[in-house]
Design a protein around this motif. Sequence first.
Motif, PDB file in Angstrom:
ATOM      1  N   VAL A   1      -3.867   5.041 -11.285  1.00  0.00           N
ATOM      2  CA  VAL A   1      -3.925   3.642 -11.921  1.00  0.00           C
ATOM      3  C   VAL A   1      -3.194   3.509 -10.291  1.00  0.00           C
ATOM      4  O   VAL A   1      -3.937   2.168  -9.356  1.00  0.00           O
ATOM      5  N   CYS A   2      -2.096   4.189  -9.761  1.00  0.00           N
ATOM      6  CA  CYS A   2      -1.435   3.703  -8.685  1.00  0.00           C
ATOM      7  C   CYS A   2      -2.608   4.242  -7.624  1.00  0.00           C
ATOM      8  O   CYS A   2      -2.927   3.653  -6.135  1.00  0.00           O
TER       9      CYS A   2
ATOM     10  N   LEU B   1       4.746   5.640  -5.543  1.00  0.00           N
ATOM     11  CA  LEU B   1       4.819   5.765  -6.938  1.00  0.00           C
ATOM     12  C   LEU B   1       3.395   6.600  -7.178  1.00  0.00           C
ATOM     13  O   LEU B   1       4.285   7.049  -8.174  1.00  0.00           O
ATOM     14  N   SER B   2       2.473   6.575  -6.593  1.00  0.00           N
ATOM     15  CA  SER B   2       1.755   7.929  -7.381  1.00  0.00           C
ATOM     16  C   SER B   2       2.318   9.011  -6.732  1.00  0.00           C
ATOM     17  O   SER B   2       2.165   9.928  -8.318  1.00  0.00           O
TER      18      SER B   2
ATOM     19  N   LYS C   1       0.734  -1.231  -0.375  1.00  0.00           N
ATOM     20  CA  LYS C   1       0.017   0.064   0.156  1.00  0.00           C
ATOM     21  C   LYS C   1       0.806   1.568   0.276  1.00  0.00           C
ATOM     22  O   LYS C   1       0.105   2.268  -0.886  1.00  0.00           O
TER      23      LYS C   1
ATOM     24  N   PHE D   1      -0.788   6.106 -15.287  1.00  0.00           N
ATOM     25  CA  PHE D   1      -0.171   5.488 -14.475  1.00  0.00           C
ATOM     26  C   PHE D   1      -0.162   6.522 -12.796  1.00  0.00           C
ATOM     27  O   PHE D   1      -0.264   5.242 -12.341  1.00  0.00           O
ATOM     28  N   ALA D   2      -0.260   7.473 -12.721  1.00  0.00           N
ATOM     29  CA  ALA D   2      -0.643   7.654 -11.700  1.00  0.00           C
ATOM     30  C   ALA D   2      -2.302   7.328 -10.982  1.00  0.00           C
ATOM     31  O   ALA D   2      -2.759   6.696  -9.930  1.00  0.00           O
TER      32      ALA D   2
ATOM     33  N   SER E   1       2.782   1.494  -3.808  1.00  0.00           N
ATOM     34  CA  SER E   1       1.676   2.570  -4.573  1.00  0.00           C
ATOM     35  C   SER E   1       1.194   3.479  -4.399  1.00  0.00           C
ATOM     36  O   SER E   1       0.955   4.597  -4.962  1.00  0.00           O
TER      37      SER E   1
ATOM     38  N   PHE F   1      -5.167   1.850  -6.996  1.00  0.00           N
ATOM     39  CA  PHE F   1      -4.603   0.348  -6.298  1.00  0.00           C
ATOM     40  C   PHE F   1      -4.839   0.990  -4.935  1.00  0.00           C
ATOM     41  O   PHE F   1      -5.442  -0.433  -4.164  1.00  0.00           O
ATOM     42  N   TYR F   2      -4.059   1.833  -4.515  1.00  0.00           N
ATOM     43  CA  TYR F   2      -3.823   2.755  -2.927  1.00  0.00           C
ATOM     44  C   TYR F   2      -5.092   2.444  -2.272  1.00  0.00           C
ATOM     45  O   TYR F   2      -5.620   1.766  -1.000  1.00  0.00           O
TER      46      TYR F   2
END
Length: 53
Positions: free
Chosen positions: A44-45, A8-9, A2, A41-42, A5, A48-49
């Motif tokens: 998506v991250c 990364l975001s 968690k 991509f942000a 992600s 996911f978070y």
Amino acid sequence: MKKASLILSIIFIILTFVGAGYVLYNGGNINAGYAIIPMVFALVCIAFYRNRK
């Protein structure tokens, strides 16, 4: 996972603003993908978070 992600975001959001600045600096004569791809991509991250939360 968690926390990774989230980190990364944040990195991809920063890259989005850098890419947007690069596009604006060049007067829009280059591809806008420099800003769009990191934003995808942000998102998506971030999704996911939020699902792991």
